[in-house]
Design a protein around this motif. Structure first.
Motif, PDB file in Angstrom:
ATOM      1  N   ALA A  90       0.953  -1.653   0.002  1.00  0.00           N
ATOM      2  CA  ALA A  90       0.086   0.275   0.240  1.00  0.00           C
ATOM      3  C   ALA A  90       1.023   1.795  -0.398  1.00  0.00           C
ATOM      4  CB  ALA A  90      -0.186   0.059   1.214  1.00  0.00           C
ATOM      5  N   THR A  91       2.135   1.427   0.236  1.00  0.00           N
ATOM      6  CA  THR A  91       3.019   2.148   1.042  1.00  0.00           C
ATOM      7  C   THR A  91       3.850   2.135  -0.070  1.00  0.00           C
ATOM      8  OG1 THR A  91       3.708   1.403   2.844  1.00  0.00           O
ATOM      9  CG2 THR A  91       0.977   2.527   3.391  1.00  0.00           C
ATOM     10  N   GLN A  92       4.392   1.207  -0.201  1.00  0.00           N
ATOM     11  CA  GLN A  92       5.840   1.037  -0.566  1.00  0.00           C
ATOM     12  C   GLN A  92       7.041   1.289   0.072  1.00  0.00           C
ATOM     13  OE1 GLN A  92       6.048  -0.547  -3.748  1.00  0.00           O
ATOM     14  NE2 GLN A  92       3.923  -0.415  -3.920  1.00  0.00           N
ATOM     15  N   ASP A  93       6.320   1.305   1.322  1.00  0.00           N
ATOM     16  CA  ASP A  93       7.792   1.248   2.548  1.00  0.00           C
ATOM     17  C   ASP A  93       8.053  -0.253   2.798  1.00  0.00           C
ATOM     18  OD1 ASP A  93       7.432   3.741   2.600  1.00  0.00           O
ATOM     19  OD2 ASP A  93       5.721   3.373   4.392  1.00  0.00           O
ATOM     20  N   LYS A  94       9.740  -0.301   2.387  1.00  0.00           N
ATOM     21  CA  LYS A  94       9.968  -1.447   3.164  1.00  0.00           C
ATOM     22  C   LYS A  94       9.723  -1.409   5.015  1.00  0.00           C
ATOM     23  CE  LYS A  94      14.095  -1.292  -0.003  1.00  0.00           C
ATOM     24  NZ  LYS A  94      15.404  -1.444  -0.221  1.00  0.00           N
TER      25      LYS A  94
END
Length: 90
Positions: free
Chosen positions: A64-68
């Motif tokens: 959803a956020t492309q955060d690792k």
């Protein structure tokens, strides 16, 4: 198929009452869970085998956020279908 449907199917195919089929299914789940928790492998000839595997910690991505994010190591259950079961579903 949910647990109730599976219990009814077991009863219909085995001649057991639904109550006895539910007891048998519950006992199967309890025994398999206990043995897997102990690290044992369960093999059912013609059906397949269950075993626990250790999954390593890894870095993943939140879709959803492309955060690792870090995904912790954990035990997981692996099922491998036996040859007879594999042949029946093809």
């Amino acid at each position: 198929m949910n647990k109730s449907d599976l219990t009814a199917a077991i009863a219909a195919n085995s001649g057991l009452s639904k109550i006895d089929a539910k007891k048998a299914l519950d006992a199967f789940v309890k025994v398999v869970s206990y043995q897997l928790k102990r690290g044992e492998k369960i093999s059912i000839t013609g059906f397949g085998s269950f075993q626990t595997v250790q999954r390593k910690a890894r870095t993943g991505v939140n879709p959803a956020t492309q955060d690792k994010m870090e995904i912790a190591a954990k035990k997981s259950v692996k099922f491998k279908a036996g040859a007879e079961l594999a042949d029946k579903i093809q």
